[in-house]
Scaffold this motif. Sequence first.
Motif, PDB file in Angstrom:
ATOM      1  N   CYS A  83      -0.133   1.553  -0.318  1.00 22.59           N
ATOM      2  CA  CYS A  83       0.510   0.257  -0.105  1.00 22.59           C
ATOM      3  C   CYS A  83       1.842   0.503   0.598  1.00 22.59           C
ATOM      4  CB  CYS A  83       0.753  -0.453  -1.430  1.00 22.59           C
ATOM      5  SG  CYS A  83      -0.737  -0.949  -2.304  1.00 22.59           S
ATOM      6  N   ASP A  88       3.263   4.864  -8.529  1.00 23.67           N
ATOM      7  CA  ASP A  88       2.905   3.696  -9.324  1.00 23.67           C
ATOM      8  C   ASP A  88       1.434   3.414  -9.010  1.00 23.67           C
ATOM      9  OD1 ASP A  88       2.640   1.167 -10.520  1.00 23.67           O
ATOM     10  OD2 ASP A  88       4.735   0.692 -10.167  1.00 23.67           O
ATOM     11  N   ALA A 136      -1.138  -5.226  -6.013  1.00 27.25           N
ATOM     12  CA  ALA A 136      -0.263  -4.070  -5.803  1.00 27.25           C
ATOM     13  C   ALA A 136       0.502  -4.180  -4.498  1.00 27.25           C
ATOM     14  CB  ALA A 136      -1.094  -2.781  -5.827  1.00 27.25           C
ATOM     15  N   LEU A 139       5.066  -5.096  -3.700  1.00 31.25           N
ATOM     16  CA  LEU A 139       6.100  -4.362  -2.969  1.00 31.25           C
ATOM     17  C   LEU A 139       7.276  -5.258  -2.609  1.00 31.25           C
ATOM     18  CD1 LEU A 139       4.061  -2.279  -0.331  1.00 31.25           C
ATOM     19  CD2 LEU A 139       4.993  -1.460  -2.498  1.00 31.25           C
ATOM     20  N   ASN A 198       6.964  -2.479  -7.990  1.00 32.19           N
ATOM     21  CA  ASN A 198       6.546  -1.080  -8.110  1.00 32.19           C
ATOM     22  C   ASN A 198       7.733  -0.176  -8.414  1.00 32.19           C
ATOM     23  OD1 ASN A 198       7.262  -1.780  -5.266  1.00 32.19           O
ATOM     24  ND2 ASN A 198       7.060   0.441  -4.998  1.00 32.19           N
ATOM     25  N   GLN A 229       3.582   3.133  -4.353  1.00 32.82           N
ATOM     26  CA  GLN A 229       2.467   2.308  -4.827  1.00 32.82           C
ATOM     27  C   GLN A 229       1.158   2.796  -4.236  1.00 32.82           C
ATOM     28  OE1 GLN A 229       2.599  -0.732  -7.074  1.00 32.82           O
ATOM     29  NE2 GLN A 229       0.627   0.317  -7.175  1.00 32.82           N
TER      30      GLN A 229
END
Length: 354
Positions: free
Chosen positions: A62, A323, A334, A338, A343, A347
């Motif tokens: 991510c 994370d 997820a 951000l 997080n 991530q």
Amino acid sequence: MEKRGGEAVEGVTVSNKQVILREYVSGFPREDDMEVVLRKEIKLEVPRGSSAVLVKNLYLSCDPYMRLLMSPTLPNSIFSSYAPCSPITGYGVAKVVDSGNPEFKVGDLVWGTTGWEEYSLVTDPQGLFKIEHTDVPLSYYTGILGTPGMTAYFGFYEVCSPKKGECVFVSAASGAVGQLVGQFAKLEGCYVVGSAGSKEKVDLLRSKFGFDDAFNYKEERNLDAALKRYFPQGIDIYFENVGGKMLDAVLLNMRTRGRIAVCGMVSQYNLDPPEGVTNLMNIVYGRVRIEGFAVFDYFDQYSKFLDFVVPHIREGKIVYIEDIAEGLENGPSALVGLFSGRNVGKQVVVVARE
């Protein structure tokens, strides 16, 4: 469906769970801007005569830049927008299921650009890197041993040209890139301070990553005053991750011939129009150098980066926090997290464990 050892066998057809972009995004992204679908089947072999590589995705990264790709137009961008109703893409770790390319064989572990789906047909394998070091967590290749690690390393060493004793400031310092920049700065004998958005993250910067100091920017009414408190003699190097008001305050505190490496400006990605920066004449007054950079300009130096960072990981001289979100269905949450700072660390989304 035929299986062998718990895995789908090459050549069979399977359903392929995907995360698609429903439509272009305006403002802050929401989970429902994306949808997890199970609607497309994929044959677990590359087309006859193709040089493509078919991979089973294991870990997905991510990254803030992915928000930019959710917009319909990207003026002067080095990226291309996502196509609505198609899987989003990003960096990931995967295992080769079938290959028409002599550089990759079945069973190879790789990292590079892939789709947010269970299986991806990579038509341009030039974007894939073989994973040679497997004595570290595979998920590290979405972070410290992938593009975030390279971004931190080349941005700090090549763009900033640090010298022992210099004063370094890192914004978004507990993130995938920032946590490494701070540790690299300490390895070079610099004084380093980071900013983050919670007490937990500030404590991590001091206790886990070895920053000399850190502060919660959300608790500071005056960022200029905060920077003067931590850098009474000014800043030599600023590693820019957020932009906006933080950049404006930094420009008031740069030392003569200071350097700013512009990695990203995450605070601006969801604003239309973005915030203006008013203190630009300080660049002239201080003869400050500001340089943006793109990590893929350094891909040909990946082995140089590995030679530096892998021994430091093995010796415990560099640490990394992830994370982890389990399951592709939790990918949208997820990714969206951000932009609210949810997080802690890099991530990662787990699609399947190798």
